[in-house]
Design a protein around this motif. Structure first.
Motif, PDB file in Angstrom:
ATOM      1  N   ALA A 115       0.811  -1.219   0.000  1.00  0.00           N
ATOM      2  CA  ALA A 115       0.000   0.000   0.000  1.00  0.00           C
ATOM      3  C   ALA A 115       0.843   1.266   0.000  1.00  0.00           C
ATOM      4  O   ALA A 115       0.319   2.353  -0.263  1.00  0.00           O
ATOM      5  CB  ALA A 115      -0.931   0.007   1.214  1.00  0.00           C
ATOM      6  N   ASN A 116       2.149   1.143   0.301  1.00  0.00           N
ATOM      7  CA  ASN A 116       3.058   2.289   0.334  1.00  0.00           C
ATOM      8  C   ASN A 116       2.552   3.390   1.269  1.00  0.00           C
ATOM      9  O   ASN A 116       2.563   4.567   0.931  1.00  0.00           O
ATOM     10  CB  ASN A 116       3.264   2.857  -1.078  1.00  0.00           C
ATOM     11  N   LEU A 117       2.123   2.988   2.448  1.00  0.00           N
ATOM     12  CA  LEU A 117       1.652   3.939   3.452  1.00  0.00           C
ATOM     13  C   LEU A 117       2.530   3.859   4.698  1.00  0.00           C
ATOM     14  O   LEU A 117       2.942   2.756   5.102  1.00  0.00           O
ATOM     15  CB  LEU A 117       0.205   3.639   3.844  1.00  0.00           C
ATOM     16  N   PRO A 118       2.797   4.979   5.360  1.00  0.00           N
ATOM     17  CA  PRO A 118       3.648   4.987   6.564  1.00  0.00           C
ATOM     18  C   PRO A 118       2.850   4.667   7.822  1.00  0.00           C
ATOM     19  O   PRO A 118       2.896   5.407   8.816  1.00  0.00           O
ATOM     20  CB  PRO A 118       4.174   6.427   6.587  1.00  0.00           C
ATOM     21  N   VAL A 119       2.117   3.576   7.786  1.00  0.00           N
ATOM     22  CA  VAL A 119       1.185   3.240   8.869  1.00  0.00           C
ATOM     23  C   VAL A 119       1.563   1.896   9.484  1.00  0.00           C
ATOM     24  O   VAL A 119       1.671   0.890   8.775  1.00  0.00           O
ATOM     25  CB  VAL A 119      -0.264   3.184   8.351  1.00  0.00           C
ATOM     26  N   TYR A 343      -7.682   6.367   7.125  1.00  0.00           N
ATOM     27  CA  TYR A 343      -7.966   7.583   6.371  1.00  0.00           C
ATOM     28  C   TYR A 343      -7.300   8.785   7.034  1.00  0.00           C
ATOM     29  O   TYR A 343      -6.687   9.630   6.370  1.00  0.00           O
ATOM     30  CB  TYR A 343      -9.469   7.791   6.275  1.00  0.00           C
ATOM     31  N   SER A 344      -7.420   8.875   8.364  1.00  0.00           N
ATOM     32  CA  SER A 344      -6.857  10.012   9.083  1.00  0.00           C
ATOM     33  C   SER A 344      -5.334  10.024   9.013  1.00  0.00           C
ATOM     34  O   SER A 344      -4.723  11.087   8.871  1.00  0.00           O
ATOM     35  CB  SER A 344      -7.319   9.991  10.545  1.00  0.00           C
ATOM     36  N   MET A 345      -4.700   8.852   9.122  1.00  0.00           N
ATOM     37  CA  MET A 345      -3.246   8.795   9.028  1.00  0.00           C
ATOM     38  C   MET A 345      -2.776   9.188   7.634  1.00  0.00           C
ATOM     39  O   MET A 345      -1.779   9.902   7.479  1.00  0.00           O
ATOM     40  CB  MET A 345      -2.753   7.385   9.378  1.00  0.00           C
ATOM     41  N   ALA A 346      -3.485   8.728   6.600  1.00  0.00           N
ATOM     42  CA  ALA A 346      -3.121   9.087   5.237  1.00  0.00           C
ATOM     43  C   ALA A 346      -3.277  10.591   5.019  1.00  0.00           C
ATOM     44  O   ALA A 346      -2.445  11.226   4.363  1.00  0.00           O
ATOM     45  CB  ALA A 346      -3.981   8.313   4.238  1.00  0.00           C
ATOM     46  N   LEU A 351      -1.454  12.540   1.965  1.00  0.00           N
ATOM     47  CA  LEU A 351      -1.594  11.615   0.838  1.00  0.00           C
ATOM     48  C   LEU A 351      -3.018  11.524   0.318  1.00  0.00           C
ATOM     49  O   LEU A 351      -3.337  10.627  -0.452  1.00  0.00           O
ATOM     50  CB  LEU A 351      -1.108  10.217   1.251  1.00  0.00           C
ATOM     51  N   ARG A 352      -3.882  12.414   0.731  1.00  0.00           N
ATOM     52  CA  ARG A 352      -5.266  12.356   0.272  1.00  0.00           C
ATOM     53  C   ARG A 352      -5.417  13.043  -1.080  1.00  0.00           C
ATOM     54  O   ARG A 352      -4.839  14.104  -1.313  1.00  0.00           O
ATOM     55  CB  ARG A 352      -6.195  13.016   1.288  1.00  0.00           C
ATOM     56  N   ASP A 353      -6.194  12.425  -1.953  1.00  0.00           N
ATOM     57  CA  ASP A 353      -6.483  12.998  -3.267  1.00  0.00           C
ATOM     58  C   ASP A 353      -7.564  14.068  -3.105  1.00  0.00           C
ATOM     59  O   ASP A 353      -8.661  13.774  -2.620  1.00  0.00           O
ATOM     60  CB  ASP A 353      -6.977  11.908  -4.213  1.00  0.00           C
ATOM     61  N   ALA A 391       1.159   8.247  13.757  1.00  0.00           N
ATOM     62  CA  ALA A 391       1.317   9.697  13.612  1.00  0.00           C
ATOM     63  C   ALA A 391       2.657  10.182  14.159  1.00  0.00           C
ATOM     64  O   ALA A 391       3.160  11.222  13.727  1.00  0.00           O
ATOM     65  CB  ALA A 391       0.172  10.426  14.319  1.00  0.00           C
ATOM     66  N   THR A 392       3.255   9.432  15.118  1.00  0.00           N
ATOM     67  CA  THR A 392       4.566   9.842  15.624  1.00  0.00           C
ATOM     68  C   THR A 392       5.621   9.738  14.538  1.00  0.00           C
ATOM     69  O   THR A 392       6.476  10.613  14.392  1.00  0.00           O
ATOM     70  CB  THR A 392       4.977   8.978  16.830  1.00  0.00           C
ATOM     71  N   GLY A 393       5.570   8.654  13.762  1.00  0.00           N
ATOM     72  CA  GLY A 393       6.512   8.508  12.663  1.00  0.00           C
ATOM     73  C   GLY A 393       6.242   9.484  11.541  1.00  0.00           C
ATOM     74  O   GLY A 393       7.169  10.023  10.931  1.00  0.00           O
ATOM     75  N   ILE A 394       4.965   9.736  11.260  1.00  0.00           N
ATOM     76  CA  ILE A 394       4.617  10.709  10.223  1.00  0.00           C
ATOM     77  C   ILE A 394       5.124  12.089  10.617  1.00  0.00           C
ATOM     78  O   ILE A 394       5.606  12.852   9.786  1.00  0.00           O
ATOM     79  CB  ILE A 394       3.093  10.708   9.991  1.00  0.00           C
ATOM     80  N   SER A 395       5.014  12.408  11.901  1.00  0.00           N
ATOM     81  CA  SER A 395       5.496  13.709  12.365  1.00  0.00           C
ATOM     82  C   SER A 395       7.020  13.806  12.293  1.00  0.00           C
ATOM     83  O   SER A 395       7.576  14.899  12.316  1.00  0.00           O
ATOM     84  CB  SER A 395       5.041  13.975  13.808  1.00  0.00           C
ATOM     85  N   GLU A 396       7.708  12.646  12.191  1.00  0.00           N
ATOM     86  CA  GLU A 396       9.161  12.635  12.000  1.00  0.00           C
ATOM     87  C   GLU A 396       9.527  12.690  10.525  1.00  0.00           C
ATOM     88  O   GLU A 396      10.706  12.653  10.184  1.00  0.00           O
ATOM     89  CB  GLU A 396       9.764  11.382  12.632  1.00  0.00           C
ATOM     90  N   GLY A 397       8.537  12.748   9.645  1.00  0.00           N
ATOM     91  CA  GLY A 397       8.811  12.870   8.220  1.00  0.00           C
ATOM     92  C   GLY A 397       8.489  11.648   7.397  1.00  0.00           C
ATOM     93  O   GLY A 397       8.768  11.612   6.199  1.00  0.00           O
TER      94      GLY A 397
END
Length: 574
Positions: A115-119, A343-346, A351-353, A391-397
């Motif tokens: 899925a190529n998502l950082p989740v 959905y919220s993490m994306a 990454l939302r269209d 979200a912690t990892g997403i906040s790290e980039g």
């Protein structure tokens, strides 16, 4: 060192790996601006560190069901004093540590690769408690057996897989009004911040016999009798709480202010290392029976327990109507919980269209989630779900699936080093959860507060999620209140041919179904019902004219997470 990192980022970006994961500089037409290989690794480790607590917590909760252990006592139905039975339960717990880590590894790896998502994915909190205490019951005193409950979860996963392939799970989120979707993201931020403040985190907030919640942070000798974490007096005096606040919280924020890479991860590990020595006031291993048990497990360093009691023990007794009751309950809670979280993490990752309101790789993501649920049942654990700690990892980039793959690899290592990784205390991750919650709450800026028909349902969603400790319940409350508030004005408007409308109805958020319909494009192409390309473009242009907006919270985060060199190379991104 900086030159080495830049060269490594560039080499990976130009490789097939970089193109598959759409790293910046890969040449992919949809490359993700700001994504860097080294940054993705750091983000994955950060997400894993914030999620690692689930290894021990999930095993502890699910093992309370008794697993496959059989209570033979006639005087004590729950066998709370049967040493032989309790020894069996402890073996189940040790095996569930392996089950939890293995499913987190498999599901996170597949989420990143396909899925190529950082989740990050793992057996979820809430559903595991419902599984252990409501469905199976404490030590098997519930409505169905442990094996039958696993059968319900196994079937749930395959039902989810069918719904995901047909696009129904994606469509469900896309038709939800925008303000409610934004409120879910902000509500999740409040929830993880509340978790960070609660006894499972810093312990700043505890129970209160009069007001449900109140100030916590007292030591165990000041608890109300038989009520752990209910402080009689001595609030805010627990040294572990202050350690987490200053090193895991304040220090982490200061590091983030100065753009120190891996700030959240540094804070988590610094607090953990300080908490491991025993003869200190902040030790994670106090000289008590429970502390001795934790320390004995910690000293093993490397431990592996074969799944002799929880592996492949499903009882496919679908003739029992209570199994179907459990299945239906798991379905409606999990479909809203996991779907809303993904959905919220994306969206948080940007990454939302803006046209379809879907996110990249949604079908693959939901299929991975569904497959992992069924596989989790085979190893004896409760439903797997997307973790809000991502979200912690997403906040790290973190912006690509490399983040999730790193999470999966770290959990795979955790299978063999479970004693170490299960010993990250809650006060080490509490500060990180609060910080991430503060980032996610920015969604409220985009909610339509100008029209009360949109504002009140959004607020109800926002407040119910943390207070009910459940994302699905908050979304259900928001949808029901939205329908209850807006249905009557809509009927009146239709009956009077738009002559009687609320005074500021023009400020309301127009509810429309995004382009694309219910079914995914692959299914429409197979059946020959895919719309002509020019028609699709017209629909998109019309929709963008009404709804397209910049996701400011995610964009601000992306800019803040980039390195100076990135901004110098791409000044237009500022």
């Amino acid at each position: 060192m900086v030159n080495f990192v830049d060269r490594l980022n560039a080499q990976v970006a130009f490789s097939p790996i970089g193109r598959w994961f759409r790293l910046e500089g890969s040449g992919h037409p949809k490359e993700r601006i700001g994504s860097r290989f080294v940054t993705e690794i750091r983000a994955g480790l950060t997400t894993w560190a914030a999620m690692a607590y689930i290894i021990s917590v999930n095993a502890s909760i699910v093992s309370d069901s008794g697993g496959t252990c059989v209570c033979t006592s006639t005087t004590d139905p729950s066998c709370t004093n049967d040493t032989t039975y309790l020894a069996c339960v402890n073996d189940v717990r040790n095996e569930l540590i392996v089950s939890t880590a293995s499913m987190a590894a498999l599901s996170s790896f597949l989420m990143g690769l396909l899925a190529n998502l950082p989740v990050g994915m793992a057996p979820g909190l809430g559903l595991n408690a419902y599984f252990a205490y409501s469905i199976v019951g404490k030590h098997g005193t519930g409505m169905v057996t442990y094996q039958e409950a696993l059968a319900a979860i196994f079937l749930e996963g395959w039902i989810f897989l069918a719904l995901s392939l047909l696009g129904l799970r994606q469509w469900l989120v896309r038709i939800i009004p925008e303000s409610l979707v934004l409120a879910v993201g902000a509500g999740i931020g409040l929830l993880i911040a509340f978790i960070g403040l609660s006894p499972s985190g810093l312990g700043v907030i505890g129970g209160d016999t009069d007001n449900f919640v109140g100030l916590g942070g007292c030591t165990a000798d000041n608890y109300v009798s038989n009520l752990p974490y209910y402080c009689q007096h001595g609030q805010l005096r627990n040294p572990t709480m202050w350690l987490g606040i200053f090193l895991g919280g304040v220090l982490t924020v200061l590091l983030m202010l100065y753009r120190v890479r891996g700030a959240i991860l540094i804070g988590i590990f610094l607090v953990s290392i300080i908490s491991w020595p025993r003869p200190t006031a902040v030790t994670y291993f106090p000289h008590t029976d429970a502390g001795d048990e934790l320390f004995d497990f910690f000293k093993q360093v490397v431990a592996f327990h074969p799944l002799s009691k929880v592996g492949n023990v499903i009882n496919y007794n679908y003739g029992n109507p209570r199994v179907w009751y459990a299945l239906i309950t798991f379905l409606y809670v999990d479909i809203l919980d996991t779907t809303g979280t993904l959905y919220s993490m994306a969206k948080f990752a940007g990454l939302r269209d803006p046209v379809t309101l879907d996110f990249e790789g949604s079908t693959a993501a939901y299929c991975v989630d569904a497959f992992s649920i069924s596989m989790g049942a085979l190893v004896g654990t409760s439903p797997v779900t997307a973790f809000i700690e991502s979200a912690t990892g997403i906040s790290e980039g973190g912006k690509t699936g490399i983040t999730a793959i790193v999470v999966g690899f770290a959990f795979f290592v955790s299978i063999f080093f479970a004693p170490i990784f299960a010993s990250i205390p809650g006060w080490a991750t509490g500060g990180a959860l609060i910080i991430v919650g503060s980032l996610m709450i920015r969604n409220v800026r985009e909610i339509n507060w100008d029209y009360i028909g949109d504002a009140v349902p959004a607020f109800i969603t926002l407040i119910i999620i943390p207070l009910s400790y459940n994302i699905a319940y908050g979304l259900i409350a928001g949808i029901l209140s939205y329908v209850a508030i807006n249905f009557i004005p809509w009927v009146i408007r239709k009956l009077t041919n738009d002559r009687i409308v609320p005074p500021n109805y023009d400020a309301s958020e127009e509810w429309t179904i995004p382009p694309g319909g219910i079914f995914p494009l692959w299914l429409l192409q197979i059946t020959g019902r895919a719309p002509p390309s020019d028609e699709g473009l017209v629909l998109q242009e019309r929709y963008v004219a009404r709804h397209a907006s910049i996701d400011t919270a995610s964009q601000d985060h992306v800019n803040s997470g980039r390195s100076i060199s990135t901004l110098e190379k791409h000044p237009e991104a500022m």
